[in-house]
Every structure is written in C-alpha cells, then in structure tokens.
Design a protein around this motif. Structure first.
Motif, PDB file in Angstrom:
ATOM      1  N   ILE A 194       0.836  -1.208   0.000  1.00 21.66           N
ATOM      2  CA  ILE A 194       0.000   0.000   0.000  1.00 21.66           C
ATOM      3  C   ILE A 194       0.870   1.257   0.000  1.00 21.66           C
ATOM      4  N   ALA A 195       1.966   1.231   0.787  1.00 24.68           N
ATOM      5  CA  ALA A 195       2.868   2.385   0.805  1.00 24.68           C
ATOM      6  C   ALA A 195       3.464   2.632  -0.570  1.00 24.68           C
ATOM      7  N   GLY A 196       3.840   1.568  -1.287  1.00 29.11           N
ATOM      8  CA  GLY A 196       4.376   1.749  -2.640  1.00 29.11           C
ATOM      9  C   GLY A 196       3.346   2.323  -3.599  1.00 29.11           C
ATOM     10  N   ILE A 197       2.087   1.901  -3.469  1.00 33.89           N
ATOM     11  CA  ILE A 197       1.034   2.428  -4.343  1.00 33.89           C
ATOM     12  C   ILE A 197       0.793   3.903  -4.059  1.00 33.89           C
ATOM     13  N   GLN A 237       2.109  14.909   7.658  1.00 32.45           N
ATOM     14  CA  GLN A 237       3.283  15.748   7.928  1.00 32.45           C
ATOM     15  C   GLN A 237       4.096  16.019   6.672  1.00 32.45           C
ATOM     16  N   GLY A 238       3.561  15.654   5.476  1.00 29.05           N
ATOM     17  CA  GLY A 238       4.269  15.902   4.228  1.00 29.05           C
ATOM     18  C   GLY A 238       5.391  14.933   3.956  1.00 29.05           C
ATOM     19  N   MET A 239       5.339  13.731   4.513  1.00 31.20           N
ATOM     20  CA  MET A 239       6.382  12.735   4.316  1.00 31.20           C
ATOM     21  C   MET A 239       5.892  11.638   3.388  1.00 31.20           C
ATOM     22  N   ARG A 240       6.846  10.969   2.742  1.00 29.45           N
ATOM     23  CA  ARG A 240       6.500   9.824   1.921  1.00 29.45           C
ATOM     24  C   ARG A 240       6.076   8.666   2.812  1.00 29.45           C
ATOM     25  N   PHE A 241       5.192   7.860   2.287  1.00 26.91           N
ATOM     26  CA  PHE A 241       4.664   6.752   3.082  1.00 26.91           C
ATOM     27  C   PHE A 241       5.678   5.619   3.147  1.00 26.91           C
ATOM     28  N   ASN A 242       5.662   4.904   4.268  1.00 28.66           N
ATOM     29  CA  ASN A 242       6.390   3.650   4.411  1.00 28.66           C
ATOM     30  C   ASN A 242       5.489   2.673   5.167  1.00 28.66           C
ATOM     31  N   GLN A 243       6.000   1.487   5.410  1.00 22.96           N
ATOM     32  CA  GLN A 243       5.180   0.452   6.032  1.00 22.96           C
ATOM     33  C   GLN A 243       4.695   0.876   7.416  1.00 22.96           C
ATOM     34  N   ASN A 244       5.562   1.525   8.199  1.00 24.99           N
ATOM     35  CA  ASN A 244       5.162   1.938   9.545  1.00 24.99           C
ATOM     36  C   ASN A 244       4.083   3.014   9.517  1.00 24.99           C
ATOM     37  N   LEU A 245       4.235   4.002   8.606  1.00 20.96           N
ATOM     38  CA  LEU A 245       3.235   5.061   8.524  1.00 20.96           C
ATOM     39  C   LEU A 245       1.877   4.511   8.114  1.00 20.96           C
ATOM     40  N   VAL A 246       1.852   3.590   7.152  1.00 19.40           N
ATOM     41  CA  VAL A 246       0.584   3.006   6.729  1.00 19.40           C
ATOM     42  C   VAL A 246      -0.032   2.201   7.874  1.00 19.40           C
ATOM     43  N   GLY A 247       0.816   1.421   8.603  1.00 16.76           N
ATOM     44  CA  GLY A 247       0.294   0.660   9.733  1.00 16.76           C
ATOM     45  C   GLY A 247      -0.269   1.558  10.825  1.00 16.76           C
ATOM     46  N   ASN A 248       0.438   2.667  11.145  1.00 18.60           N
ATOM     47  CA  ASN A 248      -0.083   3.596  12.149  1.00 18.60           C
ATOM     48  C   ASN A 248      -1.387   4.250  11.690  1.00 18.60           C
ATOM     49  N   LEU A 249      -1.448   4.572  10.404  1.00 16.57           N
ATOM     50  CA  LEU A 249      -2.674   5.173   9.869  1.00 16.57           C
ATOM     51  C   LEU A 249      -3.850   4.203   9.964  1.00 16.57           C
ATOM     52  N   ARG A 250      -3.624   2.951   9.650  1.00 20.88           N
ATOM     53  CA  ARG A 250      -4.705   1.957   9.743  1.00 20.88           C
ATOM     54  C   ARG A 250      -5.171   1.783  11.183  1.00 20.88           C
ATOM     55  N   ARG A 251      -4.195   1.663  12.112  1.00 16.56           N
ATOM     56  CA  ARG A 251      -4.567   1.437  13.502  1.00 16.56           C
ATOM     57  C   ARG A 251      -5.288   2.642  14.110  1.00 16.56           C
ATOM     58  N   GLY A 259      -7.275  -9.566 -15.677  1.00 13.82           N
ATOM     59  CA  GLY A 259      -6.388  -9.161 -14.606  1.00 13.82           C
ATOM     60  C   GLY A 259      -7.100  -8.265 -13.610  1.00 13.82           C
ATOM     61  N   GLU A 260      -6.662  -8.294 -12.364  1.00 15.10           N
ATOM     62  CA  GLU A 260      -7.276  -7.497 -11.304  1.00 15.10           C
ATOM     63  C   GLU A 260      -6.415  -6.266 -11.052  1.00 15.10           C
ATOM     64  N   HIS A 261      -7.079  -5.118 -11.096  1.00 16.02           N
ATOM     65  CA  HIS A 261      -6.381  -3.839 -10.988  1.00 16.02           C
ATOM     66  C   HIS A 261      -7.268  -2.891 -10.185  1.00 16.02           C
ATOM     67  N   PRO A 262      -7.219  -2.957  -8.780  1.00 17.04           N
ATOM     68  CA  PRO A 262      -8.188  -2.222  -7.973  1.00 17.04           C
ATOM     69  C   PRO A 262      -8.162  -0.713  -8.195  1.00 17.04           C
ATOM     70  N   THR A 263      -6.960  -0.133  -8.305  1.00 13.50           N
ATOM     71  CA  THR A 263      -6.879   1.317  -8.441  1.00 13.50           C
ATOM     72  C   THR A 263      -5.640   1.666  -9.251  1.00 13.50           C
ATOM     73  N   PRO A 264      -5.599   2.809  -9.906  1.00 11.35           N
ATOM     74  CA  PRO A 264      -4.399   3.188 -10.661  1.00 11.35           C
ATOM     75  C   PRO A 264      -3.169   3.239  -9.768  1.00 11.35           C
ATOM     76  N   GLY A 265      -2.110   2.700 -10.310  1.00 11.11           N
ATOM     77  CA  GLY A 265      -0.857   2.638  -9.551  1.00 11.11           C
ATOM     78  C   GLY A 265      -0.605   1.312  -8.891  1.00 11.11           C
ATOM     79  N   THR A 266      -1.644   0.472  -8.776  1.00 10.65           N
ATOM     80  CA  THR A 266      -1.449  -0.841  -8.161  1.00 10.65           C
ATOM     81  C   THR A 266      -0.960  -1.822  -9.212  1.00 10.65           C
ATOM     82  N   PRO A 267      -0.216  -2.833  -8.840  1.00  9.16           N
ATOM     83  CA  PRO A 267       0.267  -3.815  -9.818  1.00  9.16           C
ATOM     84  C   PRO A 267      -0.856  -4.752 -10.246  1.00  9.16           C
ATOM     85  N   TRP A 268      -0.742  -5.219 -11.495  1.00 15.43           N
ATOM     86  CA  TRP A 268      -1.708  -6.202 -12.005  1.00 15.43           C
ATOM     87  C   TRP A 268      -1.503  -7.531 -11.283  1.00 15.43           C
TER      88      TRP A 268
END
Length: 737
Positions: free
Chosen positions: A580-583, A593-607, A653-662
């Motif tokens: 999700i962070a890569g997408i 805070q204007g930062m690029r997403f990473n795995q920790n930021l996405v996990g904190n956002l979900r929680r 092929g399954e492609h949920p949203t633009p930017g996601t891999p097929w």
C-alpha cells in the motif's frame, strides 16, 4: 632385614614393586640432587628384598609437585589404581612425606594396602598395613608428616608476615618503582621517561575522569607505555593497553603505600567434582598490611581514594541503580535519572537531525495488545529544570564558598609555613651536628675526615634548599581579604548562570558538575496533566522536588485527507502495508506531515482509523492469484507478453486502483491458452485474416469477445498467437455485434 624378610611373602614377590619418587618443587628437583638420587636408589633396595629387575616400577611423574594434595598428581593416582587392582606387592618411598603430606590421602592409601595385602617400605623398614602395630606406626608417621608441613609453612608465613608488617618484605613492584638499598626502601624509577609516562596517566585521569579516555588519549597521541614483567628485566616500550592504564590507577603502591595480603587463595569443588584453587581479591579493610606514606609516590593517599571512587562510579551500574561513566551525549541526567513508576534506571535516546535527547524506561507493559514503555519523555524540559534547580541550590553555597575558600587557603598556608619553619630548624641542627663531628675528628685521619666532610656538605646543601623553599612559600602567602575584595568576590558568585551556559563549557563538564552533588533524579511523568515531577536526591540525603511542564501533543487539525483514507481502506482489503505504501508513493500522495509513506506510517494510519489489515480469505476462489512476474514464470512466457495480453484484454487481470500492480489468477482455462505446439485447426494471424476476409483488429476484437478461440504458442520457431478458424463459420458481417 630379618623382620622385612618375615613380612615379605611369596605372594608379594609375585607382584610389582613400586618405587615412588617426588620432590615438592622444581627448585628442589634442580638443586637438591642428593635427595633425588637417594630416592632412585630405592630400586636397588627392591632387588635386595627379593624382587626381580623386571618387576620394579619407578613412578617419577610427580617430580616438582607438592604432596599436600592428590590433585594433579598423576603418578600417585596411577599407583593407587594399581594397588586397588592387587598388582602391587610393595610401595617403596624414602619417607612417608614423599607419598602424602595429608592424612586423608595417606589413610586412604593405607586402607587400600590393607585390603590388597600390599606392603609399604621406607628408610626405616618394611610395614604391613594389615597388622595393627605397623598400621599404628604408619599412622603416627603420617600425622607427623602433616604436622611437619604445617610447622614449616607456619614458620615461613610467620617470618614473611613479620617482615611485611615492617614494610621490608621485598616483593614485585609495579613499573615505575624500584627497591632501594635500605630495608624497605622504595624509590621512583631512575628513568625520567618511565616516571613521565606514569605521571601522565594520573594527570590525564584528573582531567578526563575515566580510565578508558586516558587509554584513548595515549592511543590518539601515539605514545608508548613502559612494561617490565620482572624487576631484573629491561624496560620495554609498547602500545598501551586498557588493562595497563587501569592497573596503574588502581594500584595503591603508586600512592606511597606498602600493601600485603590484598588477595587470598580459596579452594572449591568444581561441577565435575575436582578440587580447584582460585584467587579472591579482598576489600581494603581486610588487607593484612597497609602502611600509608611508606615511600614517595606519584600521588598522595587522598588522591588515590578519590580516584577509586571515580573508577567505581564509572562501572556499569546494576539494575535499579544509577551511575555509570559520563558519555558524550547531550542528555545531562545520563546515569542519574530513575523511573518514578518502577524504579529502573532510565536510558537515553536521541531523535531528529538535532539529536534531541530523551529518556525512556526499559520496562514495558502491554497496552491494547502492544508493548509500551512505562515512561518515554523528551529530555529538553527535564534537563533544563534539573540544571536550574542545581544552579539555585549551588548559588548560595557558591557565594559563601568563595570567601570561605580564601579564608581556608590563608589558614592552610599558615599551617604549612609552621611545618616548613620546623623543617629549616631541623636541617640547621643536622648541619651543626655534622660540623661538630667533622671538627672532633683527628685531622691526620684523612679517611674518616673526608667522609665526615662529605656529610657536612650534604647537610649544608639540605639546609640551603629548605631555606629557599621557606622563602618562596612566604612570598606566596595569600594576604587577608579587604572589605571591598570580599564584596567583589561575593559578586562573582552571581556569574554561575553565565558559566553554566558558556558555549566553551563541554557537556561532559556539566555532567561532572551535576554528579558532584547529585546522586539520582527520580522522574515521574503524568501524561494527562502534561507534567513531569522531578525528585532530586543530593549527596547527603537531602531531597528537592519540582514540577516540569511538558509540551502539548500535536493539534488535531493535522490529519490525512479523506481521499487517501478511502484509498487505504480499499487497498487494505487486497494488499499488505508495504505494498500500500508503494502504491501511495507511486500516485504522489504524502502523509499529514508531508512525508513519503512507508510500512510503519501506513500501519499507524490503519490502527488510528481502525482499518483492518489485509488477511487472505478463508475460502480461496478457483486459481491462484499471482503477480505478472510470477504468472509469467508459471505460464512459461515473458512478463512483457502478459502485460500486453492484459492490456489488450485477452487475459483477465485485477487492478483495484491506478498505480497498483496487475494480478492474474491462474486457472485451468488460462493454462490451456498457453501451448508448446500449434494445435490442429489453429492458423497464424495473417492466414486467419485472409480466410475470414477481415482486418487484424477485427480478428483481435472477436477473440476478446470470445467469438474466436486463440492460443499462444510459447516454443519453437512458430511462436506467437494462433487463431482457430472454422470453415462452417458464417460470414462475420452476417453476425450481430
């Protein structure tokens, strides 16, 4: 000999005669050759008693080993084993003390000899341990042998301790000190380079306060250090080691003290049941001999004790205790801060580009299923409050201490002048006494006159030096402070704030100042009130408490936009946090805070927004869902071909949203499309267009709609798309779209 012949039976002569040879030390083996030769001569006595030469076995493996214990005596153990097996007829030794110096080993050997009918012979005769009278006599000899060892050891130890109590026992001195000619005289090493290196260790330690930093200073300056393993060896200059530097700082001999009995040997049983010996260091209160001011040292005894306190404070503290060496970090309470919740020592951490200090407790508690520190707080406000409290406490003392220091300096100088005046008077008496002895001698006796004249000149030189030193100290005598000077000195105490916050004052110096008066600081954080409560415990037991305001949390207006949250909710159903962070980064989205997403930021956002994480469904649909690269390996084709087929619509092929891999689901129907050779009825694209009479694009559209069957040949020279054309198929233009 007749008695010996009466005790020796035929059964004894049929077994081995063992000659046991032992000397207590290597020095005895080397110098007491007569005793060794007498023991080897016992082999001839065995022959005279009736044993053959082939039956005589000489056991000399224990030469140079003490008989006080059976430990490490391989020869004695082997001989005992042979006796227990009944292979030995007689044991010959010069005397009982050769076999054992303690009754436990001796009586154990007697029991074995009695059970196996083995004789024991020494210089006095042959004995049978099975007979009462012989066993009684052998027991007395063993007791006397053990007592003899005790008496000899007590005499030697008594002489050594008596000489050590006077400070005259010559033992190994550390590098930088040598023995003089008089009894117990210890001098500094005559080599100025050696003396300079030792003095540099103490000078740098008074500046740095750490043995490790002294060692690093020697290494950074590329300086060598003197090493002397034995007093008769030459000084060797080597690269300094930490152990060598620490040994200099911890050795009381450098402080002019004579020490004896700083350690003792202890015996213990190891896990394997063997008897071992270890050396245990004793505290200073248990030293056998401690004579202060015994000789000239590099430092005085008060400085030595202060150094030991500093070295002890640098040791890594045990759990729940403060302390430790001063480090380079900016956290002022490093090693002093204590958790107010659990009592553990707080650890330091640094965050951000500016390395802002902070404190946290190593104890973790489970909160909402996660491990959370019981205390985690920034250090700027905590350090500032502790420093202000320290300066307020020191300021009144500093105002009075400045004046008191001048008064004590004057008083101490007066007391020192009294001692120097007495020294001059004593030197004058010795000079006058030497003069009288010189004038009393017969002038014709030039041998004695020259010696007395030299002594007179020496005493005059000592008197001159004492007078010059007294004059120098009288000139350095501090004068009494006037009223104006006293007021000016008190005004200087107000500059403590400027001194503390001076830019050239290192953080290490501030930490040393805090540790000079503070023992520990207990920190208790109240998150609900945004406060921290500090409890400072001073040396001496006094407590000072203060409250610190902590910064508020970030305002709630800073939050992630709704479009990104909606996308995360949709993607979380299919992908893990890292994907999700890569997408999100591929679409150019940023965090609150204007930062690029990473795995920790996405996990904190979900929680935070209670978005469930991706979990594979319990019931999987038909076929395995793979990425394009993985599907290409399964189907045996290139990823670019699959990308083209997916984009053209040939493969689902399954492609949920633009930017996601097929993602492609591998089913049996999909596997049948990829073949190794062209099936019957399938032709190339050019042939299909000719037979159907349509264009290539029309053929591709009919394949997408499923009106025409197509396969992909992945091997051979005829690789590519193949179309199945049925001759009975009606014309394309007659079919409805």
């Amino acid at each position: 000999m007749s008695d010996a012949s009466h005790k020796i039976a035929v059964s004894h002569l049929q077994r081995t005669a063992v000659v046991y040879i032992r000397q207590s030390s290597a020095s005895q083996v080397e110098h007491n050759r007569e005793s060794t030769q007498r023991q080897y001569a016992l082999a001839q006595r065995a022959l005279s008693l009736g044993w053959h030469e082939q039956q005589v076995s000489v056991v000399d493996e224990d030469l140079g080993l003490s008989g006080a214990s059976v430990a490490n005596r391989g020869g004695f153990a082997r001989m005992t084993a042979e006796v227990a097996l009944g292979h030995v007829g007689i044991i010959l030794g010069l005397e009982v003390s050769r076999l054992a110096r303690n009754n436990s080993d001796w009586y154990r050997l007697l029991d074995l000899c009695s059970m196996t009918d083995t004789l024991i012979g020494d210089a006095d005769g042959v004995y049978n341990p099975a007979l009462f009278n012989d066993r009684l006599l052998l027991g007395l000899k063993g007791t006397m042998s053990e007592a003899e060892l005790h008496i000899l050891r007590a005499r030697l130890d008594g002489g050594i301790r008596n000489k050590a109590a006077r400070g005259e026992l010559r033992r190994g001195l550390p590098t930088g000190l040598v023995w003089g000619e008089a009894d117990g005289e210890v001098r500094l090493h005559p080599d100025e380079a050696v003396v300079g290196a030792i003095r540099a260790v103490f000078a740098r330690f008074s500046e740095f306060g750490s043995a490790r930093r002294v060692w690093l200073w020697f290494r950074s300056e590329d300086l060598s250090f003197p090493l002397q393993m034995h007093h008769s060896d030459q000084i060797r200059w080597i690269a300094p080691t930490y152990h060598a530097i620490h040994s200099v700082l911890a050795n009381p001999v450098y402080a002019g003290a004579y020490c004896y009995g700083r350690s003792r040997q202890e015996r213990y049983i190891d896990p394997q049941g063997g008897l071992k010996t270890r050396v245990r260091r004793l505290p200073q209160s248990q030293w056998a001999v401690l004579i202060k001011d015994h000789h000239e040292g590099y430092i005085d005894w008060a400085t030595y004790e202060a150094n030991q306190v500093r070295l002890g404070g640098n040791i890594k503290p045990t759990p729940h205790h403060a302390g430790g060496a001063v480090r380079e970090g900016t956290a002022l309470l490093q090693g002093l801060a204590i958790c107010g919740h659990c009592g553990r020592r707080l650890r330091t951490h640094y965050r951000g580009m500016n390395e802002t200090p902070g404190y946290h407790c190593a104890n973790k508690g489970v909160v909402n299923g996660r491990g959370v520190y019981c205390l985690n707080v920034g250090g700027l406000q905590i350090d500032g409050a502790a420093a202000e409290t320290f300066l307020r406490a020191v300021e009144p003392a500093g105002l009075q201490a400045a004046v008191r220091a001048a008064e004590l300096l004057e008083a101490d100088h007066d007391a020192a002048l009294v001692q120097w005046r007495l020294a001059v008077e004593r030197a004058r008496y010795e000079a006058q006494r030497a003069e009288r002895r010189y004038h009393a001698v017969d002038p014709e006796n030039r041998l004695v006159a020259r010696g007395l004249e030299a002594q007179w000149e020496k005493r005059l030189h000592e008197l001159e030096q004492a007078q010059h030193e007294l004059e120098r100290r009288e000139q350095l005598r501090p004068r009494t402070l006037s009223v104006q000077e006293r007021q000016s000195l008190l005004a200087l105490g107000k500059d403590l704030q400027l001194l503390w916050y001076a830019p050239n004052l290192a953080v290490r110096d501030r930490k040393q100042l805090l540790r000079a008066l503070l023992e520990e600081v207990t920190v208790t954080v109240h998150r609900e009130q945004y406060q921290a409560h500090l409890k400072l415990r001073w040396r001496g037991g006094k407590l000072t408490e203060c409250d610190v305001e902590l910064p508020r949390s970030r305002p709630a207006t800073i939050r992630t936009d709704e479009e990104t949250l909606a996308l995360v909710r949709r993607l979380a159903q299919h992908y893990p946090d890292a994907t999700i962070a890569g997408i999100l980064n591929a679409q150019g989205r940023l965090s609150a805070q204007g930062m690029r997403f990473n795995q920790n930021l996405v996990g904190n956002l979900r929680r935070h927004w209670k978005i469930p994480c991706f979990e594979p469904p319990a019931e999987q649909p038909d076929g395995e869902l793979l990425s394009v690269r993985q599907a290409a390996r399964v189907l045996g084709t290139a990823p670019s071909t699959l990308h083209r087929w997916v984009n053209d619509g040939f493969i689902a092929g399954e492609h949920p949203t633009p930017g996601t891999p097929w993602r492609i689901r591998i089913t049996e129907a999909l596997r049948r499309i990829f073949v190794d050779s062209t099936p019957d009825g399938y032709v190339a694209m050019q042939v299909a267009t000719q037979r159907l009479g349509v264009s290539r694009q029309t053929v591709l559209q009919r394949v997408k709609r499923g009106e025409l069957d197509a396969v992909l040949v992945r091997r051979g020279r005829c690789k590519g798309l193949r179309i199945k054309v049925v001759s009975e198929q009606p014309d394309f233009f007659e079919r409805t779209s």
